[in-house]
Scaffold this motif. Structure first.
Motif, PDB file in Angstrom:
ATOM      1  N   UNK B  88       0.811  -1.214   0.000  1.00 29.60           N
ATOM      2  CA  UNK B  88       0.000   0.000   0.000  1.00 29.60           C
ATOM      3  C   UNK B  88       0.846   1.266   0.000  1.00 29.60           C
ATOM      4  N   UNK B  89       0.422   2.240  -0.775  1.00 25.16           N
ATOM      5  CA  UNK B  89       1.061   3.556  -0.797  1.00 25.16           C
ATOM      6  C   UNK B  89       0.144   4.547  -0.081  1.00 25.16           C
ATOM      7  N   UNK B  90       0.661   5.226   0.915  1.00 25.26           N
ATOM      8  CA  UNK B  90      -0.136   6.255   1.587  1.00 25.26           C
ATOM      9  C   UNK B  90       0.131   7.590   0.905  1.00 25.26           C
ATOM     10  N   UNK B  91      -0.202   7.638  -0.363  1.00 25.39           N
ATOM     11  CA  UNK B  91       0.034   8.852  -1.144  1.00 25.39           C
ATOM     12  C   UNK B  91      -0.887   8.813  -2.345  1.00 25.39           C
ATOM     13  N   UNK B  92      -0.523   9.513  -3.387  1.00 22.39           N
ATOM     14  CA  UNK B  92      -1.382   9.521  -4.565  1.00 22.39           C
ATOM     15  C   UNK B  92      -1.257   8.211  -5.337  1.00 22.39           C
ATOM     16  N   UNK B  93      -2.337   7.830  -5.985  1.00 21.77           N
ATOM     17  CA  UNK B  93      -2.376   6.588  -6.754  1.00 21.77           C
ATOM     18  C   UNK B  93      -1.355   6.531  -7.878  1.00 21.77           C
ATOM     19  N   UNK B  94      -0.899   7.687  -8.370  1.00 23.57           N
ATOM     20  CA  UNK B  94       0.087   7.667  -9.450  1.00 23.57           C
ATOM     21  C   UNK B  94       1.431   7.160  -8.931  1.00 23.57           C
ATOM     22  N   UNK B  95       1.683   7.350  -7.627  1.00 22.16           N
ATOM     23  CA  UNK B  95       2.897   6.786  -7.031  1.00 22.16           C
ATOM     24  C   UNK B  95       2.766   5.260  -6.940  1.00 22.16           C
ATOM     25  N   UNK B  96       1.561   4.796  -6.657  1.00 19.20           N
ATOM     26  CA  UNK B  96       1.312   3.349  -6.655  1.00 19.20           C
ATOM     27  C   UNK B  96       1.546   2.782  -8.051  1.00 19.20           C
ATOM     28  N   UNK B 114      -3.176  -1.970  -9.961  1.00 15.30           N
ATOM     29  CA  UNK B 114      -3.005  -0.751  -9.169  1.00 15.30           C
ATOM     30  C   UNK B 114      -4.387  -0.180  -8.893  1.00 15.30           C
ATOM     31  N   UNK B 115      -4.677   0.075  -7.633  1.00 13.53           N
ATOM     32  CA  UNK B 115      -6.025   0.551  -7.304  1.00 13.53           C
ATOM     33  C   UNK B 115      -5.953   1.624  -6.226  1.00 13.53           C
ATOM     34  N   UNK B 116      -6.777   2.656  -6.375  1.00 12.59           N
ATOM     35  CA  UNK B 116      -6.838   3.747  -5.390  1.00 12.59           C
ATOM     36  C   UNK B 116      -8.299   4.013  -5.050  1.00 12.59           C
ATOM     37  N   UNK B 337      -8.907  12.686  -3.073  1.00 10.04           N
ATOM     38  CA  UNK B 337      -7.516  12.494  -2.653  1.00 10.04           C
ATOM     39  C   UNK B 337      -7.114  11.043  -2.941  1.00 10.04           C
ATOM     40  N   UNK B 338      -5.889  10.823  -3.313  1.00  5.30           N
ATOM     41  CA  UNK B 338      -5.326   9.490  -3.619  1.00  5.30           C
ATOM     42  C   UNK B 338      -5.755   8.980  -4.987  1.00  5.30           C
ATOM     43  N   UNK B 339      -6.995   9.223  -5.360  1.00  2.00           N
ATOM     44  CA  UNK B 339      -7.515   8.702  -6.625  1.00  2.00           C
ATOM     45  C   UNK B 339      -7.142   9.632  -7.779  1.00  2.00           C
ATOM     46  N   UNK B 340      -7.012  10.927  -7.486  1.00  5.05           N
ATOM     47  CA  UNK B 340      -6.885  11.943  -8.543  1.00  5.05           C
ATOM     48  C   UNK B 340      -5.751  11.644  -9.529  1.00  5.05           C
ATOM     49  N   UNK B 341      -4.572  11.312  -9.032  1.00  2.01           N
ATOM     50  CA  UNK B 341      -3.440  11.086  -9.929  1.00  2.01           C
ATOM     51  C   UNK B 341      -3.588   9.822 -10.754  1.00  2.01           C
ATOM     52  N   UNK B 342      -4.099   8.766 -10.128  1.00  2.00           N
ATOM     53  CA  UNK B 342      -4.300   7.521 -10.877  1.00  2.00           C
ATOM     54  C   UNK B 342      -5.394   7.718 -11.926  1.00  2.00           C
ATOM     55  N   UNK B 343      -6.400   8.523 -11.585  1.00  2.72           N
ATOM     56  CA  UNK B 343      -7.471   8.824 -12.541  1.00  2.72           C
ATOM     57  C   UNK B 343      -6.920   9.568 -13.759  1.00  2.72           C
ATOM     58  N   UNK B 344      -5.881  10.378 -13.548  1.00  3.55           N
ATOM     59  CA  UNK B 344      -5.263  11.075 -14.685  1.00  3.55           C
ATOM     60  C   UNK B 344      -4.649  10.053 -15.653  1.00  3.55           C
ATOM     61  N   UNK B 345      -3.988   9.035 -15.100  1.00  6.23           N
ATOM     62  CA  UNK B 345      -3.398   7.987 -15.940  1.00  6.23           C
ATOM     63  C   UNK B 345      -4.509   7.225 -16.663  1.00  6.23           C
ATOM     64  N   UNK B 369       0.215  12.311 -17.962  1.00  2.42           N
ATOM     65  CA  UNK B 369      -0.593  12.226 -16.741  1.00  2.42           C
ATOM     66  C   UNK B 369       0.256  12.715 -15.582  1.00  2.42           C
ATOM     67  N   UNK B 370      -0.352  13.503 -14.703  1.00  4.24           N
ATOM     68  CA  UNK B 370       0.392  14.136 -13.619  1.00  4.24           C
ATOM     69  C   UNK B 370      -0.291  13.864 -12.285  1.00  4.24           C
ATOM     70  N   UNK B 371       0.537  13.679 -11.270  1.00  2.00           N
ATOM     71  CA  UNK B 371       0.005  13.505  -9.918  1.00  2.00           C
ATOM     72  C   UNK B 371       0.773  14.361  -8.938  1.00  2.00           C
TER      73      UNK B 371
END
Lengths: 147, 393
Positions: B88-96, B114-116, B337-345, B369-371
Motif C-alpha cells: 500500500x502507498x499512503x500517497x497519490x495513486x500515481x505513485x502506486x 493498481x487501485x486507489x 484524494x489518492x484517486x486523482x493522480x491515478x485517474x489522470x493515468x 498524466x500528472x500527480x
C-alpha cells in the motif's frame, strides 16, 4: 426503518504528546522569552525557522543560531470568511499569512491582524506582535501587524 | 545529473485497462472496499484477465480518510490480494502506479493491479487535512488544505500577474469538459461571473475554484510486453516516468514548482519528448484548485514562453484546441484524494486507446498524466504514455 439509521457514527480521539528535539526546544524556550530564533549551518547564509538540528542539503549540523528581529514580508495571505465553524472567530475576519521573516529563508505561517484584509498585498511589510499574556508554544505570538 | 534515476526504456510496461467509478458527492450505498470491488471486477471483465492470474497488487489510500489505519487490510480480498503480494502507498495513486510498473520492470510479475480509493464524504475534511501540518507551530493555528491552497493561490496571483478571472477561466474550461464525461462529479457551463460569485471558501478560493468533496475509486492493470501482445483490447505504454519532491511548503516559493519541472524533465528524457507543446497531444493534470493548473502548466513549460493563462485565453487547452488539458474535467470537477493522480493515468489511457467517448481528443497518440501530493503539491509525478497506433475519434 430508514437506511440512515444504520450509519455507524464514531469519533476517533487520540491524544498525542509531541516531544520537541533540541532545536525546537530552543525555539519554544525563545518564544517563551519573547525571542525568535532561527538556525543554520556555520559558514552558510541559509537560516530556517522553526530551526532544524541539521541541514538536509549540506548534511551538516545547523548549530549557527540567530535571533530574528521579528519583521518580515508577507509572501501570501488567505482570508477566512465568517462562519467557518472550525476556527475561532472574534469579530473580525481571520487572515492567515505566510511571512518571510527578515534574517530567515523560510516562511512562518501565522495570523495577520488588519481591519481591511481587502487592502493586503503580496510583499507588504509586517511586524510580529507578541501576545500580552504568556502563552505556550506558537501561541506566544499573537500574529503580525502591518508596518 | 544529481539524483538521476535509471528510467525505463519506452514500451516495457503496458497499461492493459483502466476503470473508474462515477465520482459522486457521497456513495452511501457502498463501503470503500465495495468501491474497490466495483472497479476491479469491471477491470477483470474488460481485460479478460482472470483474478487468479494477478499475483501483484499495489493500492493507494489515506488512513485518515478511511478512518482506519492499515486500511489496505480491508480491501485486500476485493483487490485480488488473497494470498498474493499486496503493498500500500499512503500517497497519490500515481505513485502506486510507479511502484507497480517497477514490479513489472524488475521481472518479478507480468501483471500488477493498481487501485486507489477514497470516500472523502465520510470524514471531516478540515480535521483530516489539518493533520498534514506541523503539530508544534502550524496545527495550533487551525491550518488545513484549503487554507494552504488559498495561500498558494494568492501567492501565484501576486507573483505571476494572473487575475482571479484567469482562475475562473480554468474552472469554466474544466466544468465544460466535464459535461462530456459521464463519470464527472460536477459539470456545467458556468460563466466567469458565476464562478467568481460562487461561495467563498477561503479567499481567494471559491466553491467553483476548488474540487468538491468526492467519493470514488480507480483501478489500472499493468502488464509486461508479452501480456500486452496477448491483450484482446488496445493497450497504451508507459514511455517515461519522473518523480521529484520539493522542500516543505514553508521552505519554497509556492508560486512555482521546481519539483514538477524536474519530474517532467526526467519523464520527457525517457520518452524522447523535446518540445512538449508539440510532442504531447493531451494532458491530464492533478489540479484540485484552479490556480494549480496554471502553475503546473507553467512549470511544465507548456506555455511555451508565454504564461499558460495566455494560451488558456486563446483556447489552446480546450477540447478541440492545440493541446487539450483535462478533457475529462480533471480534479477540479471532483476526484478524491489518492484517486486523482491515478485517474489522470486512466484518462490518458482512455484517450490513447480511443475509448474516451464524448471527451475523446482526436489523434491522441502521446499524453501526459500528472500527480501531486503533500501540502501545496510538495511531491510531483509525471508519467508520459504512448498509444499503440494512431487513434481516430
Amino acid at each position: 426503518m430508514s437506511e440512515s439509521h444504520w450509519i455507524v457514527k464514531q469519533k476517533i480521539e487520540i491524544p498525542f504528546h509531541y516531544t520537541p528535539g533540541p532545536a525546537l526546544l530552543r525555539f519554544l524556550e525563545g518564544l517563551r522569552d519573547g525571542k525568535l530564533f532561527a538556525s543554520g549551518v556555520r559558514g552558510e547564509s541559509r537560516k530556517t525557522v522553526p530551526p532544524l538540528s541539521f541541514c538536509g542539503r549540506s548534511w551538516k549540523p545547523a548549530d549557527d543560531w540567530a535571533e530574528l528581529p521579528g519583521t518580515g514580508t508577507l509572501e501570501s495571505f488567505a482570508v477566512v470568511p465568517h462562519g467557518m465553524a472550525e476556527l475561532p472567530q472574534e469579530g473580525e475576519r481571520i487572515v492567515f499569512g505566510l511571512v518571510k521573516l527578515d534574517g530567515a529563508d523560510t516562511c512562518l505561517a501565522h495570523l495577520i491582524h488588519t481591519k481591511e484584509p481587502g487592502k493586503l498585498k503580496v510583499g507588504t511589510k509586517v511586524r510580529l506582535r507578541w501576545r500580552a499574556e504568556r502563552s505556550p508554544g506558537i501561541q506566544a505570538i499573537a500574529g503580525f501587524d502591518l508596518l | 545529473m544529481d539524483g538521476e534515476v535509471t528510467l525505463p526504456a519506452p514500451g516495457q510496461v503496458a497499461i492493459l485497462g483502466a476503470v473508474q467509478t462515477r465520482y459522486e458527492a457521497g456513495k452511501p450505498h457502498q463501503t470503500y472496499n465495495e468501491l474497490v470491488h466495483e472497479v476491479v471486477d469491471q477491470l477483470l471483465t474488460e481485460t479478460g484477465v482472470a483474478l487468479k492470474e494477478i499475483q501483484s497488487i499495489v493500492s493507494a489510500s489515506q488512513d485518515f480518510f478511511d478512518g482506519r489505519t492499515i486500511s489496505g487490510m480491508a480491501i485486500n480480498e476485493v483487490a485480488g490480494g488473497y494470498l498474493n503480494s499486496e503493498s500500500k502507498v499512503a500517497g497519490d495513486g500515481i505513485q502506486a502506479l510507479i511502484y507497480g510498473a517497477a514490479r513489472i520492470l524488475a521481472g518479478a510479475y507480468d501483471l500488477t493491479l493498481v487501485v486507489a480509493h477514497c470516500k472523502e464524504s465520510e470524514g471531516q475534511f478540515h480535521q483530516i487535512t489539518s493533520t498534514m501540518f506541523d503539530p508544534y507551530v502550524e496545527r495550533p493555528l487551525g491550518l488545513d488544505e484549503h487554507i494552504a491552497a488559498a495561500l498558494q493561490a494568492r501567492r501565484f496571483l501576486g507573483v505571476s500577474g494572473a487575475a482571479e478571472a484567469d482562475l475562473a477561466a480554468v474552472s469554466r474550461k474544466n466544468h465544460r469538459h466535464a459535461m462530456k464525461n459521464p463519470l464527472a462529479r460536477r459539470s456545467g457551463d458556468f460563466s466567469i461571473e458565476e464562478i467568481l460569485a460562487s461561495a467563498e471558501i477561503v479567499s481567494p478560493l471559491r466553491d467553483l475554484l476548488a474540487g468538491p468533496i468526492t467519493d470514488g475509486a480507480c483501478a489500472i492493470l499493468l502488464g509486461s510486453p508479452e501480456r500486452a501482445r496477448a491483450s484482446r483490447r488496445p493497450v497504451s505504454w508507459i514511455a517515461g516516468m519522473g518523480s521529484s519532491t520539493d522542500a516543505y511548503w514553508t521552505g519554497r516559493d509556492l508560486a512555482a514548482s521546481a519539483a514538477l519541472a524536474q519530474a517532467a524533465e526526467r519523464a520527457f528524457a525517457a520518452a524522447g519528448i523535446r518540445k512538449p507543446l508539440d510532442d504531447l497531444r493531451v494532458v491530464e493534470l492533478s489540479a484540485r484548485y484552479a490556480h494549480e493548473e496554471l502553475l503546473y502548466l507553467d512549470a511544465l513549460g507548456l506555455g511555451n514562453g508565454a504564461a499558460a493563462k495566455a494560451r488558456l485565453a486563446t483556447g489552446d487547452f480546450d477540447l478541440g484546441g492545440k493541446l487539450p488539458v483535462n478533457p475529462s474535467g480533471g480534479a477540479l470537477t471532483g476526484n478524491p484524494t489518492c484517486v486523482a493522480g491515478l485517474a489522470r493515468v486512466a484518462e490518458i489511457h482512455l484517450q490513447l486507446t480511443a475509448a474516451a467517448g464524448q471527451h475523446q481528443v482526436k489523434d491522441a497518440r502521446t499524453g501526459l498524466a500528472h500527480g501531486a501530493s503533500g501540502i501545496c503539491g510538495q511531491s510531483q509525478t509525471v508519467v508520459v504514455l504512448r498509444g499503440d497506433a494512431p487513434q481516430r475519434t
